[in-house]
Design a protein around this motif. Sequence first.
Motif, PDB file in Angstrom:
ATOM      1  N   ASN A 306       0.572  -1.497  -0.122  1.00 11.04           N
ATOM      2  CA  ASN A 306       0.018   0.338  -0.106  1.00 11.04           C
ATOM      3  C   ASN A 306       1.029   1.069   0.284  1.00 11.04           C
ATOM      4  O   ASN A 306       0.454   2.102  -0.763  1.00 11.04           O
ATOM      5  N   ARG A 307       2.413   1.328   0.415  1.00 15.28           N
ATOM      6  CA  ARG A 307       2.723   2.553   1.195  1.00 15.28           C
ATOM      7  C   ARG A 307       3.525   2.496  -0.541  1.00 15.28           C
ATOM      8  O   ARG A 307       3.484   3.766  -0.751  1.00 15.28           O
ATOM      9  N   GLY A 308       4.043   1.319  -1.225  1.00 17.88           N
ATOM     10  CA  GLY A 308       4.515   1.493  -2.398  1.00 17.88           C
ATOM     11  C   GLY A 308       3.310   2.360  -3.617  1.00 17.88           C
ATOM     12  O   GLY A 308       3.823   2.984  -4.532  1.00 17.88           O
ATOM     13  N   THR A 309       2.213   1.570  -2.770  1.00 16.69           N
ATOM     14  CA  THR A 309       1.302   2.176  -4.958  1.00 16.69           C
ATOM     15  C   THR A 309       1.129   3.470  -4.709  1.00 16.69           C
ATOM     16  O   THR A 309       0.972   4.343  -5.479  1.00 16.69           O
ATOM     17  N   LEU A 310       0.409   3.937  -3.339  1.00 12.98           N
ATOM     18  CA  LEU A 310       0.621   5.753  -2.966  1.00 12.98           C
ATOM     19  C   LEU A 310       1.873   6.668  -3.345  1.00 12.98           C
ATOM     20  O   LEU A 310       1.560   7.543  -4.173  1.00 12.98           O
ATOM     21  N   LEU A 311       3.080   6.229  -3.097  1.00 17.25           N
ATOM     22  CA  LEU A 311       4.045   6.442  -3.794  1.00 17.25           C
ATOM     23  C   LEU A 311       4.294   6.875  -5.607  1.00 17.25           C
ATOM     24  O   LEU A 311       4.313   7.744  -5.684  1.00 17.25           O
ATOM     25  N   ALA A 312       4.010   5.558  -5.472  1.00 19.87           N
ATOM     26  CA  ALA A 312       3.746   5.354  -7.177  1.00 19.87           C
ATOM     27  C   ALA A 312       2.933   6.383  -7.929  1.00 19.87           C
ATOM     28  O   ALA A 312       2.913   6.772  -8.569  1.00 19.87           O
ATOM     29  N   LEU A 313       1.977   6.210  -7.104  1.00 17.56           N
ATOM     30  CA  LEU A 313       0.845   7.398  -7.872  1.00 17.56           C
ATOM     31  C   LEU A 313       1.133   8.954  -7.392  1.00 17.56           C
ATOM     32  O   LEU A 313       0.576   9.898  -8.315  1.00 17.56           O
ATOM     33  N   HIS A 314       1.213   9.022  -6.364  1.00 14.47           N
ATOM     34  CA  HIS A 314       2.244  10.165  -6.189  1.00 14.47           C
ATOM     35  C   HIS A 314       2.961  10.872  -7.345  1.00 14.47           C
ATOM     36  O   HIS A 314       2.958  12.024  -7.491  1.00 14.47           O
TER      37      HIS A 314
END
Length: 397
Positions: A306-314
């Motif tokens: 989840n943290r990595g997905t949010l980083l990628a999205l940002h």
Amino acid sequence: MTTATTAPPALQPHDYLNVDALLSDEERAIRDAVRAFVQDNVVGQVGDWFEQGTIPRELAPELGKLGVLGMHLEGYGCAGATATAYGIACLELEAGDSGVRSLVSVQGSLAMFAIWRWGSEEQKQEWLPRMAAGEAIGCFGLTEPDSGSDPGSMRTTARRDGDDWILHGQKMWITNGSIADVAVVWARCSDDGKVRGFVVPTDTPGFSAPEIHKKMSLRASITSELVLDDVRLPADAVLPEVASLKGPLSCLNEARYGIVWGAIGAARACFESALDYAGTRIQFDKPIASFQIQQQKLANMALEVNRGTLLALHLGRMKDAGTLRPEHVSMGKLGNVNAALDVARTARQVLGGNGITLEYPVIRHMNNLESVVTYEGTADVHSLVIGQALTGISAFR
């Protein structure tokens, strides 16, 4: 101060932070289309491809029909999608296998982007529509046997001979090399020392691409050497809009951005496999998901995904807004690939002995990520890029 009166949505194990709500309808449609393609065309076969050390060339036209080849480029048969949409596609492709995402990434973000950004109109018209359709496959020749993290030390040369160019040298670790129709090759010019890119049809005399075998990672991917034995090219083979390392490095930054997303796709596939397995594997008369240590592993994996997905999205939103810097991409690649490796290794432990078989995706992703953490900038190099951005001091020299 106002207080929300509606109840929060139920927790979804596969989307714990409800990232889905942050996507537009178009982004969700692209995600669903690519996810369905991967399920129908990759998931059931990729274990065999990995075991056999190959990927079918005929997958390229199907990816062209899906619209993901060069999808973030404008014109010439490309979809003109946003950077975020392209990233979402990379995530779903790599949830299938890193080799599939690599095929798409090398095609679109390296070979096609180089021609699209730095090529002549004639070069664009000749190659980009066919490459977008998957009718022509491209590769990207930068890395050499003795020149990886330091591309400025390349030994491949280009010299003038009348109006022609003569290329001589060797490239290494080239995805798509032996199945490519065109290679974008970077060489140092003997007359002025500048680095230039060349569009090289792979049927040109003197060009060969022996395949690299005995890999234990990225096996569902074609990896080759490129041998340039006095390859003669016409004057119009050179990419006219760049004469420095800025050319290949700009392409690498495009591809690294896709890796930020793709690595989390691999991590998600490993997490989901471990979550499902823990719920169905019975030991001591109950599922192993009921044991505290397994729940801790699942919680940590969910956190990283989840943290990595949010980083990628940002980073995707920043790229679409024009505020993304190469240093940001370095942080994304460093963080997300390392996180994905941790998830894959933890998932392998959850699956126990079954974790080493190709009946499950985990060991395949784990092995693949050992390449992903190295190519297009090693973890060490990206750490130094971030360090320089933080301190203002270069540690490269």
